[in-house]
Design a protein around this motif. Sequence first.
Motif, mmCIF file in Angstrom:
data_model
loop_
_atom_site.group_PDB
_atom_site.id
_atom_site.type_symbol
_atom_site.label_atom_id
_atom_site.label_comp_id
_atom_site.label_asym_id
_atom_site.label_seq_id
_atom_site.Cartn_x
_atom_site.Cartn_y
_atom_site.Cartn_z
ATOM 1 N N UNK A 195 0.825 -1.197 0.000
ATOM 2 C CA UNK A 195 0.000 0.000 0.000
ATOM 3 C C UNK A 195 0.866 1.257 0.000
ATOM 4 N N UNK A 196 0.576 2.165 -0.924
ATOM 5 C CA UNK A 196 1.336 3.412 -0.996
ATOM 6 C C UNK A 196 0.919 4.365 0.126
ATOM 7 N N UNK A 197 1.904 4.969 0.772
ATOM 8 C CA UNK A 197 1.607 5.911 1.856
ATOM 9 C C UNK A 197 2.530 7.124 1.806
ATOM 10 N N UNK A 198 2.110 8.160 2.480
ATOM 11 C CA UNK A 198 2.942 9.325 2.734
ATOM 12 C C UNK A 198 3.568 9.143 4.111
ATOM 13 N N UNK A 199 4.830 9.533 4.252
ATOM 14 C CA UNK A 199 5.455 9.518 5.579
ATOM 15 C C UNK A 199 5.389 10.920 6.160
ATOM 16 N N UNK A 200 4.800 11.037 7.353
ATOM 17 C CA UNK A 200 4.787 12.305 8.076
ATOM 18 C C UNK A 200 5.758 12.217 9.243
ATOM 19 N N UNK A 201 6.654 13.188 9.333
ATOM 20 C CA UNK A 201 7.711 13.151 10.352
ATOM 21 C C UNK A 201 7.712 14.480 11.094
ATOM 22 N N UNK A 202 7.674 14.413 12.406
ATOM 23 C CA UNK A 202 7.599 15.624 13.225
ATOM 24 C C UNK A 202 8.747 15.577 14.227
ATOM 25 N N UNK A 203 9.764 16.379 13.965
ATOM 26 C CA UNK A 203 10.979 16.337 14.778
ATOM 27 C C UNK A 203 10.880 17.323 15.936
#
Lengths: 322, 322
Positions: A3-11
């Motif tokens: 499944x294609x997904x977006x990666x969300x990253x919050x540093x």
Amino acid sequence: MVQKVLAGIDVGGTTVKMAFISEEGTIHDKWEITTNQKEDGRYIMQEAAASLKARQEKMNFKIVAAGVGAPGFIDVENGYIYEAVNVGWKSYALKEELEELLGVPVVVDNDANLAAGGEKWKGAGEGASNLLAVTLGTGVGGGIIAGGEIIHGQSGMAGEIGHIASIKEGGARCNCGKKGCLETVASATGIARLGLEAVQREQQGFLQSVLKENGAVTAKDVLDGAKKGDEVAGQVVNEAMEHLGFALANLSNSLNPDIIVLGGGVSRAGSFLLDKLRLEFKKYAIPKIAEDTKINIATLGNDAGVIGAAWIAKQTFIEKGA
Amino acid sequence: MVQKVLAGIDVGGTTVKMAFISEEGTIHDKWEITTNQKEDGRYIMQEAAASLKARQEKMNFKIVAAGVGAPGFIDVENGYIYEAVNVGWKSYALKEELEELLGVPVVVDNDANLAAGGEKWKGAGEGASNLLAVTLGTGVGGGIIAGGEIIHGQSGMAGEIGHIASIKEGGARCNCGKKGCLETVASATGIARLGLEAVQREQQGFLQSVLKENGAVTAKDVLDGAKKGDEVAGQVVNEAMEHLGFALANLSNSLNPDIIVLGGGVSRAGSFLLDKLRLEFKKYAIPKIAEDTKINIATLGNDAGVIGAAWIAKQTFIEKGA
């Protein structure tokens, strides 16, 4: 099937929050790792990328693009961090490194801007094209979305709602170098300070007993006291909301947002706070703006950052095809 | 050979200004006709279109797209005028009518927004992606450009810089229904009012002799007096610039513009006014914003509207290919 997904990253200074999010904004998976501050934070994105890749494989996802929210002073166009004191970065080509590590396009933006983007996409401001997000925490942060886009300004400093001047003369010193910023009166720190000053002056009521017991007054004490009807605490909350209402009304007079979204610890006081804020807002807003502008509490909590990061990745690489 | 041009049209209560402008922003021809206010302004665009077509033929131009700046309350997306009191329009499908008359695509926007666009394209803010334009005339108008785009807000009311609240208690009544708006103290009308109040209070100096002679005090009198060193007039100008500096600094703290462009009659006082404004601006702006934000006088004068109208036509139909 993959499944294609977006990666969300919050540093952040303490943790790096990550999530796999669908193009429709559904969180399929989220987790966090500790921010490794060693050697000026040089391992942070390596560790995040390793974690993302391991998780991607295990869960049978395929990252198609990634968004990163970071604190500090950022060249958004190039995904370059001038300085992020909280995590140790200085002159750091974040986008370049993470694109190499993940092999997908990466977009970087300020964490407060992306929290605004998250609330716009899937939170209290869902579907709004024009939104002001204000975070009342240790400081007062903000993000502005106009015409569906994050407003960055000339050098990426747009959205610094906390440094709107609120007290012309004799205001408290702010970290930015000025005096009397909104942050000095409407943040948790500011409300606690005003609460302490008020109880030292008035020597009575709920805050006095708190001060005797704990040796300190927090913003939560002030808000709890005000809710219970304590007069001194109530005056402090009114004062803070008067300044916040004035600043937000003037910004709304110029930007005509659909909605203002309040987040951060102070906003947990909920409708009690909103009612006071709306009253002050109406005093200073153009009548039609006063009538039309919604003011609500943020709904995404700590997920706003990763959702906003996925939103900007979607907007940048899927909708605009950059 | 026929030369392709953009038509820029600026509709005001007295005249309709028109120009043929190249894609590079050069004015090839400009002229104006009287605004025909008969029958709720129903002939205005017919007459403008007839004038444009006659001129086009005579000069061997070919209009490829047109932009129209109009006063009042506008649905920009559909080029629909809800109401433009100055010219008599109400519930008027301007874009639709003019497209039929001219046979080219038409885009409509607020005149103050397009004046900002003109200054951004070819004026004091040439090349700036983030610009605040403020017009100090009878009222205080404004236009905001962020990320290269005009900011419209939820209902097209963005840019109403004149209605930023400046005086919290006891301010003068404003046309918008509020009290103490920036417009009540920084417009020509506002400065004249403050001047009259000051001389009635102080009964001395240049303004008193003006009042005796003319029975009235204008903004120009106040500005001239201040330039000559008259104390009472100087205090009035300082007061007006204090309010303007406070409002513009706070807007800049949130929007981080490259440049603020001042236009309108009051701005003719030039560098005298700018120096005072910059001083007040620096008091309230975040240090880096105070340092970086340019503040200059508009350079296009009455041409800003037609140039901005051509700019939005170019941006809408040529660059974005809408």
